[in-house]
Design a protein around this motif. Structure first.
Motif, PDB file in Angstrom:
ATOM      1  N   UNK A 153      14.162  -4.671  10.432  1.00  0.00           N
ATOM      2  CA  UNK A 153      14.262  -4.919  11.861  1.00  0.00           C
ATOM      3  C   UNK A 153      13.177  -5.869  12.357  1.00  0.00           C
ATOM      4  N   UNK A 154      11.957  -5.685  11.836  1.00  0.00           N
ATOM      5  CA  UNK A 154      10.828  -6.496  12.296  1.00  0.00           C
ATOM      6  C   UNK A 154      10.128  -7.126  11.090  1.00  0.00           C
ATOM      7  N   UNK A 155       9.362  -8.161  11.375  1.00  0.00           N
ATOM      8  CA  UNK A 155       8.644  -8.847  10.296  1.00  0.00           C
ATOM      9  C   UNK A 155       7.690  -7.896   9.592  1.00  0.00           C
ATOM     10  N   UNK A 156       7.024  -7.039  10.357  1.00  0.00           N
ATOM     11  CA  UNK A 156       6.094  -6.094   9.748  1.00  0.00           C
ATOM     12  C   UNK A 156       6.765  -5.148   8.778  1.00  0.00           C
ATOM     13  N   UNK A 157       8.032  -4.787   9.079  1.00  0.00           N
ATOM     14  CA  UNK A 157       8.778  -3.927   8.161  1.00  0.00           C
ATOM     15  C   UNK A 157       9.072  -4.672   6.867  1.00  0.00           C
ATOM     16  N   UNK A 158       9.469  -5.927   6.997  1.00  0.00           N
ATOM     17  CA  UNK A 158       9.799  -6.720   5.816  1.00  0.00           C
ATOM     18  C   UNK A 158       8.575  -6.921   4.926  1.00  0.00           C
ATOM     19  N   UNK A 159       7.401  -6.949   5.556  1.00  0.00           N
ATOM     20  CA  UNK A 159       6.156  -7.106   4.799  1.00  0.00           C
ATOM     21  C   UNK A 159       5.668  -5.777   4.234  1.00  0.00           C
ATOM     22  N   UNK A 160       6.416  -4.696   4.539  1.00  0.00           N
ATOM     23  CA  UNK A 160       6.084  -3.353   4.042  1.00  0.00           C
ATOM     24  C   UNK A 160       4.659  -2.942   4.416  1.00  0.00           C
ATOM     25  N   UNK A 161       4.296  -3.199   5.690  1.00  0.00           N
ATOM     26  CA  UNK A 161       2.956  -2.853   6.145  1.00  0.00           C
ATOM     27  C   UNK A 161       2.715  -1.340   6.135  1.00  0.00           C
ATOM     28  N   UNK A 162       3.799  -0.564   6.074  1.00  0.00           N
ATOM     29  CA  UNK A 162       3.667   0.885   6.059  1.00  0.00           C
ATOM     30  C   UNK A 162       2.853   1.353   4.859  1.00  0.00           C
ATOM     31  N   UNK A 163       2.828   0.551   3.802  1.00  0.00           N
ATOM     32  CA  UNK A 163       2.122   0.953   2.591  1.00  0.00           C
ATOM     33  C   UNK A 163       0.686   0.417   2.535  1.00  0.00           C
ATOM     34  N   UNK A 164       0.241  -0.209   3.628  1.00  0.00           N
ATOM     35  CA  UNK A 164      -1.137  -0.649   3.727  1.00  0.00           C
ATOM     36  C   UNK A 164      -1.990   0.486   4.293  1.00  0.00           C
ATOM     37  N   UNK A 165      -3.334   0.407   4.164  1.00  0.00           N
ATOM     38  CA  UNK A 165      -4.182   1.431   4.780  1.00  0.00           C
ATOM     39  C   UNK A 165      -3.853   1.568   6.266  1.00  0.00           C
ATOM     40  N   UNK A 166      -3.738   2.791   6.769  1.00  0.00           N
ATOM     41  CA  UNK A 166      -3.294   2.981   8.145  1.00  0.00           C
ATOM     42  C   UNK A 166      -4.295   2.453   9.165  1.00  0.00           C
ATOM     43  N   UNK A 167      -3.770   1.914  10.245  1.00  0.00           N
ATOM     44  CA  UNK A 167      -4.605   1.426  11.339  1.00  0.00           C
ATOM     45  C   UNK A 167      -4.675   2.501  12.415  1.00  0.00           C
ATOM     46  N   UNK A 168      -5.869   2.851  12.841  1.00  0.00           N
ATOM     47  CA  UNK A 168      -6.030   3.818  13.917  1.00  0.00           C
ATOM     48  C   UNK A 168      -5.804   3.130  15.250  1.00  0.00           C
ATOM     49  N   UNK A 169      -5.329   3.865  16.207  1.00  0.00           N
ATOM     50  CA  UNK A 169      -5.113   3.362  17.555  1.00  0.00           C
ATOM     51  C   UNK A 169      -5.565   4.447  18.512  1.00  0.00           C
ATOM     52  N   UNK A 170      -5.625   4.117  19.801  1.00  0.00           N
ATOM     53  CA  UNK A 170      -6.080   5.084  20.792  1.00  0.00           C
ATOM     54  C   UNK A 170      -5.164   5.093  21.999  1.00  0.00           C
ATOM     55  N   UNK A 171      -4.891   6.284  22.480  1.00  0.00           N
ATOM     56  CA  UNK A 171      -4.203   6.440  23.753  1.00  0.00           C
ATOM     57  C   UNK A 171      -5.274   6.670  24.814  1.00  0.00           C
ATOM     58  N   UNK A 172      -5.489   5.672  25.632  1.00  0.00           N
ATOM     59  CA  UNK A 172      -6.475   5.739  26.694  1.00  0.00           C
ATOM     60  C   UNK A 172      -5.816   5.297  27.989  1.00  0.00           C
ATOM     61  N   UNK A 173      -5.829   6.111  29.037  1.00  0.00           N
ATOM     62  CA  UNK A 173      -5.186   5.704  30.291  1.00  0.00           C
ATOM     63  C   UNK A 173      -5.624   4.317  30.722  1.00  0.00           C
TER      64      UNK A 173
END
Length: 365
Positions: free
Chosen positions: A31-51
Motif C-alpha cells: 500500500x505504501x512505500x514504507x511497506x514495500x521497503x519492509x520497514x516493519x523489520x527495522x529497529x522500532x521507532x518510538x513516538x509520543x502522544x502529546x496533546x
C-alpha cells in the motif's frame, strides 16, 4: 446523510513494532512505500502522544472525523505495536467515552502495571492479544527465543487475570496447529476466560508457513472437541467455515466486512478493508477529507470486495476473526451468537448490526 458504519480500524505507526513476526502482513503489504521497503523489520521507532503534538493532532483528527461522519460506535486501535507510543494511554482514555467499545490490539510485550491499571479503569475496553500458542514451538514465528516467549506468556497471564475482556488472536501455521487443544486448555484454566480465535496465516508469503494438508486433521480433531472448549470459542459454525477454508484450499464464501468497517492510518490514509490494505482512497487529514470518506462503499473496488464470491486473489487467502460478522450476514450464526463476543455485545452495536443486515437484505445486494 452519510451511511452508517460499525467501526474504524485505526492503525497507528504500522511500520513500528517491537517484534518481527516472520509472517507479518505489514511486511508483505504494497500500500505504501514504507511497506514495500519492509520497514516493519527495522529497529522500532518510538513516538509520543502529546496533546498538540504531531501524532496527537493526526490520530485525534482521524478518529473524530470518522466518528462524526459515520456515527460509528466502535473504534479499534492497532499498529505496529501501539504501546511503543509513549503516553498512548492518554489517547485511549480520550477516545473510550466517545464509543460503545474501544478495541485495543497488542502483542502485550510492553503492557506494564501502569498500563494495566489504567486499562482496567476503562469500562468499555476489549483487548485483542496476538499469541499463537502458550508453548514456545507454536509461537516461534512470533518469538524465536524461549526466554522472551516465557516472559511474554507470563505477562499475558497477568493481563487475563486482571479481569479485562480479552480475545486471543492466534494464527494457525504449521507449528501452532498441532498445539490447539493444549493452548485452549491453558486458556480454559483462567477464572476470567478469554475468547480464543484461531485463524489461518495470510499474505503473499503464507505458503511457507501455512498448515500443511496432512495437518488439517488437528483442526478437525479440535472441532470435534468443541463442547469441551465451548466457553472460550466462537460459535461452532466458525469452525465449519474454518474447515471449509482448508478443505477447499481457499476462501470461496462471501465477505461483508468492507460494508461494515473501514481502515484508517495515523498518517490519514483510508483504505476499504481492515484485513488487507488494497488501495489508498484518499487522506482524512487533507482539505478533501470529506471527499475521501464519501468514497467509502462507493468505489468500483467495493463491488469486487463485496461480490458473492471472492474475486481478488488476496481475498482467496483471507479468513480472520472479523468473519463472524460475515457469518451473521450470511445466516450462519444468529445475532445472539455474534453479540456474545464482548466486542459486539453493547445494545447500540447489536441494534446497528441488525439494522445494517435488514438494509442489506432489502437492497438485494
Amino acid at each position: 446523510m452519510p451511511k452508517a458504519l460499525l467501526g474504524n480500524d485505526l492503525v497507528i505507526n504500522e511500520d513500528s513494532c517491537n517484534l518481527s513476526c516472520t509472517y507479518c502482513l505489514t511486511g508483505q503489504s504494497n500500500l505504501k512505500e514504507g511497506h514495500q521497503l519492509k520497514l516493519i523489520f527495522q529497529p522500532p521507532a518510538r513516538d509520543s502522544y502529546t496533546p498538540g503534538g504531531p501524532l496527537a493532532d493526526r490520530i485525534e483528527t482521524v478518529s473524530d472525523r470518522l466518528r462524526d461522519h459515520f456515527k460509528l460506535p466502535l473504534l479499534k486501535v492497532t499498529g505496529g505495536e501501539i504501546f511503543l507510543v509513549r503516553n498512548i494511554m492518554d489517547f485511549l482514555e480520550r477516545e473510550a467515552p466517545k464509543y460503545e467499545v474501544l478495541v485495543v490490539q497488542t502483542n502485550a510485550v510492553l503492557v506494564n502495571d501502569e498500563h494495566l491499571a489504567r486499562l482496567t479503569a476503562i469500562p468499555n475496553v476489549v483487548l485483542q492479544i496476538s499469541l499463537d500458542s502458550h508453548l514456545p514451538t507454536g509461537n516461534s514465528y512470533r518469538v524465536p527465543k524461549d526466554t522472551l516467549h516465557d516472559r511474554i506468556v507470563a505477562g499475558i497471564a497477568r493481563i487475563i487475570d486482571s479481569g479485562i475482556p480479552v480475545e486471543i488472536y492466534a494464527v494457525l501455521n504449521d507449528r501452532s496447529v498441532t498445539e490447539m487443544a493444549d493452548f485452549a486448555g491453558w486458556l480454559m484454566s483462567f477464572a476470567n476466560r478469554p475468547a480464543y480465535f484461531p485463524f489461518p496465516v495470510r499474505g503473499p508469503d503464507a505458503e511457507q508457513f501455512k498448515v500443511r494438508p496432512e495437518q488439517v486433521r488437528h483442526i478437525e480433531e479440535f472441532a470435534d472437541r468443541y463442547d469441551e472448549f465451548a466457553p472460550i470459542l466462537p460459535p461452532r459454525a466458525y469452525f465449519d467455515r474454518l474447515l471449509r477454508f482448508y478443505h477447499e484450499g481457499r476462501r470461496t464464501f462471501r465477505c461483508h466486512l468492507p460494508r461494515l468497517v473501514v481502515s484508517t492510518f495515523s498518517d490519514g490514509v483510508v483504505t476499504p478493508c481492515p484485513n488487507i490494505w488494497f488501495s489508498d482512497m484518499g487522506n482524512t487529514l487533507g482539505e478533501d477529507w470529506e471527499k475521501a470518506l464519501n468514497k467509502v462503499g462507493e468505489t468500483g473496488l467495493y463491488k469486487a470486495l463485496l461480490a458473492p464470491r471472492p474475486r481478488l486473489e488476496a481475498c482467496h487467502g483471507c479468513f480472520t476473526p472479523w468473519d463472524t460478522l460475515s457469518m451473521y450476514f450470511e445466516d450462519e450464526i444468529t445475532l445472539d451468537e455474534l453479540c456474545a463476543a464482548p466486542t459486539y455485545s453493547p445494545p447500540r452495536i447489536r441494534e446497528l448490526l441488525a439494522e445494517m443486515k435488514r438494509e442489506y437484505l432489502a437492497g438485494g445486494a
